[in-house]
Design an enzyme around this catalytic site. Structure first.
Site, short mmCIF file in Angstrom:
data_model
loop_
_atom_site.label_atom_id
_atom_site.label_comp_id
_atom_site.label_asym_id
_atom_site.label_seq_id
_atom_site.Cartn_x
_atom_site.Cartn_y
_atom_site.Cartn_z
N HIS A 1 -44.18 -36.62 -3.74
CA HIS A 1 -45.44 -37.23 -4.15
C HIS A 1 -45.17 -38.40 -5.08
O HIS A 1 -44.25 -38.37 -5.90
CB HIS A 1 -46.37 -36.21 -4.81
CG HIS A 1 -45.84 -35.57 -6.05
ND1 HIS A 1 -46.05 -36.09 -7.31
CD2 HIS A 1 -45.13 -34.43 -6.24
CE1 HIS A 1 -45.49 -35.31 -8.22
NE2 HIS A 1 -44.92 -34.29 -7.60
N ASP B 1 -47.79 -39.66 -6.94
CA ASP B 1 -48.75 -39.59 -8.04
C ASP B 1 -48.14 -38.85 -9.23
O ASP B 1 -47.22 -38.04 -9.10
CB ASP B 1 -50.06 -38.92 -7.60
CG ASP B 1 -49.87 -37.51 -7.07
OD1 ASP B 1 -48.84 -37.25 -6.41
OD2 ASP B 1 -50.74 -36.66 -7.34
N ASP C 1 -40.68 -36.03 -12.61
CA ASP C 1 -41.65 -35.45 -11.68
C ASP C 1 -42.53 -36.52 -11.06
O ASP C 1 -43.59 -36.83 -11.60
CB ASP C 1 -42.48 -34.41 -12.42
CG ASP C 1 -43.37 -33.58 -11.53
OD1 ASP C 1 -43.19 -33.64 -10.29
OD2 ASP C 1 -44.24 -32.87 -12.05
N GLU D 1 -50.84 -34.72 -5.09
CA GLU D 1 -50.13 -33.47 -5.34
C GLU D 1 -50.45 -32.94 -6.72
O GLU D 1 -50.66 -31.75 -6.91
CB GLU D 1 -48.62 -33.67 -5.20
CG GLU D 1 -47.81 -32.37 -5.06
CD GLU D 1 -47.42 -31.74 -6.39
OE1 GLU D 1 -46.93 -30.59 -6.38
OE2 GLU D 1 -47.59 -32.38 -7.46
N GLU D 2 -50.48 -33.84 -7.70
CA GLU D 2 -50.75 -33.42 -9.07
C GLU D 2 -52.22 -33.04 -9.28
O GLU D 2 -52.55 -32.36 -10.24
CB GLU D 2 -50.36 -34.52 -10.06
CG GLU D 2 -48.88 -34.86 -10.10
CD GLU D 2 -48.04 -33.75 -10.73
OE1 GLU D 2 -48.59 -32.68 -11.02
OE2 GLU D 2 -46.83 -33.97 -10.92
N GLU E 1 -38.67 -32.01 -5.36
CA GLU E 1 -39.20 -31.65 -6.68
C GLU E 1 -38.05 -31.42 -7.66
O GLU E 1 -36.95 -31.05 -7.26
CB GLU E 1 -40.04 -30.37 -6.58
CG GLU E 1 -41.38 -30.55 -5.89
CD GLU E 1 -42.43 -31.18 -6.79
OE1 GLU E 1 -42.11 -31.51 -7.95
OE2 GLU E 1 -43.57 -31.36 -6.33
N HIS F 1 -44.10 -33.61 -17.20
CA HIS F 1 -45.46 -33.65 -17.76
C HIS F 1 -45.46 -33.80 -19.29
O HIS F 1 -46.51 -33.64 -19.92
CB HIS F 1 -46.26 -32.39 -17.38
CG HIS F 1 -46.56 -32.28 -15.93
ND1 HIS F 1 -47.56 -31.47 -15.42
CD2 HIS F 1 -46.00 -32.86 -14.84
CE1 HIS F 1 -47.59 -31.55 -14.11
NE2 HIS F 1 -46.64 -32.40 -13.73
#
Length: 365
Positions: free
Chosen positions: A64, A66, A95, A125-126, A154, A339
C-alpha cells in the site's frame, strides 16, 4: 535509480489514506515495460502492473502507498525525507514505502524469470481497506489472471532485519453484548433488574476466556473486553442497560459461529442482544508452500539468518490473497517505528530488502 532514491521519492508524496497524492502515476511512469491497469473504486486508487517473461508461475508483489497521518512533534518535515546516521526519516519509511520501493526496483531489474511478475498497489489499506487490494484481486480474477503466489512487503521484521516472515494472520471478530434490565431507585433494588449485577455474575467466565488452546502457529483465541458502559453516572439510579464491547483475535480453530455460540451460552437467561462483526478471517499458508520455502532461502542467502515463521500482529491485506486461494507470505523491514513520530528505516535494510526480493525472483520456479 537506486532503491533508496526511489524510496525518498515515494516518501515525498503526502499520501495520507486514502489519497495517493499522485504516487500511483509516478510509479506507473517509473515501471516502464510493465502493463498497467488502474482499478479505481469509490475514489480509491489501485494500480496493477504486469509483465510476462515466460509461461511459468505468476508471482505477485503487493503493498500500500497510503500512510497514517503524521501528527505533531516531528524533528523534521514528515514528508521531506531526511537521511541521518544511516536512517531515512519520514512518514511511511517503515510502513510501508520501503517495501514498495524494494519490490518495484527488484521487479524492474528482473531479467532471470520464466513466468509473470505482477504488482498490486493500493491507497486504501490504512483506512477502511475494503476498496483496495480486494478490488484489484477481483479484477484479476475476472481476467483469469490471479497470481499463483504472492508476497506482501509489510514490515514484518521484529528486532533484526530478516528475523520474521508472516505466513498467516489471526482473524478479528468484534462483538457487542447489551444486557437490558429495569431501571429504578438504588434504595429499592428489589423493584429493579440491575443488568450490572447480572453481568457481574458471569463476567469471570467471559472476560479473558480462551475459546481454544491455540495451535502450532496461533495462540489461543481469547475474548478481550474493550469497553463496558451502563447507567447515567449518578449514584441513586440503577442502570437500564449495560453494554459490553469485546474483540477476539481468533485462530483457525475458532469461527465466528463458535464465538456466537459461547457468548449466547454465557448470557443465557438474561434479556440481552448480541452483535458480531467479522472484519477478517484467520488464514495460514502451509510451511511447505513454495513461496514460504523460497522466501526463507532468499532471506538466508542475503541476511545470513534463519527467519521465524509467525502469525503475530493485526490484520493486513494478505488476508485477501488467502481468500482467493493464493498462497501468500509477508516480509519486510523492522517495524519498531511504524505509525510513530519520527518514523524511520535503516538505509541498509532497504538495500538488503531489494536484494532479498531480487534473489526471490531469480530463484523462483
Amino acid at each position: 535509480m537506486e532503491v533508496v532514491e526511489i524510496l525518498k521519492e515515494l516518501l515525498k508524496f503526502k499520501s495520507i489514506t486514502p489519497d495517493d497524492d499522485g504516487a500511483m502515476n509516478f510509479i506507473n511512469m517509473f515501471m516502464d515495460g510493465f502493463d498497467a491497469d488502474f482499478v479505481d473504486v469509490n475514489g480509491i486508487k489501485n494500480l496493477i502492473l504486469t509483465k510476462k517473461f515466460g509461461d511459468g508461475v505468476h508471482l505477485c508483489f503487493a503493498g500500500h502507498i497510503d500512510v497514517v497521518p503524521a501528527g505533531d512533534g516531528w524533528d523534521s518535515d514528515p514528508f521531506e525525507p531526511e537521511l541521518k546516521d544511516g536512517f531515512v526519516y519520514a512518514r511511511g519509511a517503515q510502513d510501508m514505502k520501503s517495501g514498495v520501493a524494494a519490490f518495484l526496483c527488484a521487479c524492474k531489474d528482473a531479467t532471470k524469470f520464466n513466468g509473470t511478475l505482477s504488482i498490486i498497489l493500493t491507497s486504501d489499506e490504512e483506512g477502511d481497506g475494503i476498496y483496495g487490494t480486494l478490488e484489484a484481486l477481483k479484477f484479476l480474477k475476472s481476467r483469469g489472471n490471479l497470481p499463483d503466489f504472492a508476497l506482501v512487503a509489510e514490515p514484518t521484521s521484529s528486532s533484526t532485519f530478516g528475523d520474521t516472515i508472516k505466513i498467516g494472520r489471526r482473524g478479528s471478530v468484534n462483538g457487542v453484548v447489551t444486557i437490558n434490565g429495569v431501571q429504578g431507585h438504588a434504595a429499592y433494588p428489589e423493584k429493579c433488574v440491575n443488568p450490572v449485577h447480572q453481568l457481574a455474575s458471569v463476567f469471570s467466565d467471559f472476560a479473558g476466556y480462551e475459546l481454544d488452546s491455540g495451535s502450532k502457529y496461533f495462540g489461543a483465541s481469547k475474548i478481550v473486553i474493550t469497553d463496558i458502559r451502563g447507567g447515567m453516572e449518578v449514584v441513586n439510579v440503577t442502570p437500564k442497560s449495560v453494554k459490553i464491547m469485546f474483540n477476539v483475535r481468533n485462530s483457525e480453530l475458532t469461527s465466528c459461529e463458535d464465538i456466537k455460540r459461547y457468548t449466547e451460552h454465557i448470557f443465557n437467561g438474561f434479556d440481552f442482544t448480541l452483535s458480531l462483526k467479522e472484519s477478517s478471517k484467520p488464514f495460514l499458508t502451509d510451511e511447505s508452500s513454495k513461496i514460504v520455502i523460497q522466501a526463507q532461502k532468499s532471506i538466508e542467502n542475503i541476511c545470513k539468518i534463519s527467519p521465524d515463521l509467525s502469525t503475530s500482529g493485526g490484520t493486513s491485506d494478505a488476508r485477501y490473497f488467502a481468500a482467493f486461494g493464493v498462497p501468500v507470505v509477508e516480509f519486510g523491514v523492522v517495524n519498531d517505528r511504524i505509525h510513530a513520530i519520527n518514523e524511520r528505516v535503516l538505509q541498509s535494510e532497504v538495500e538488503s530488502l531489494y536484494l532479498v526480493f531480487k534473489d526471490l525472483i531469480e530463484n523462483f520456479e
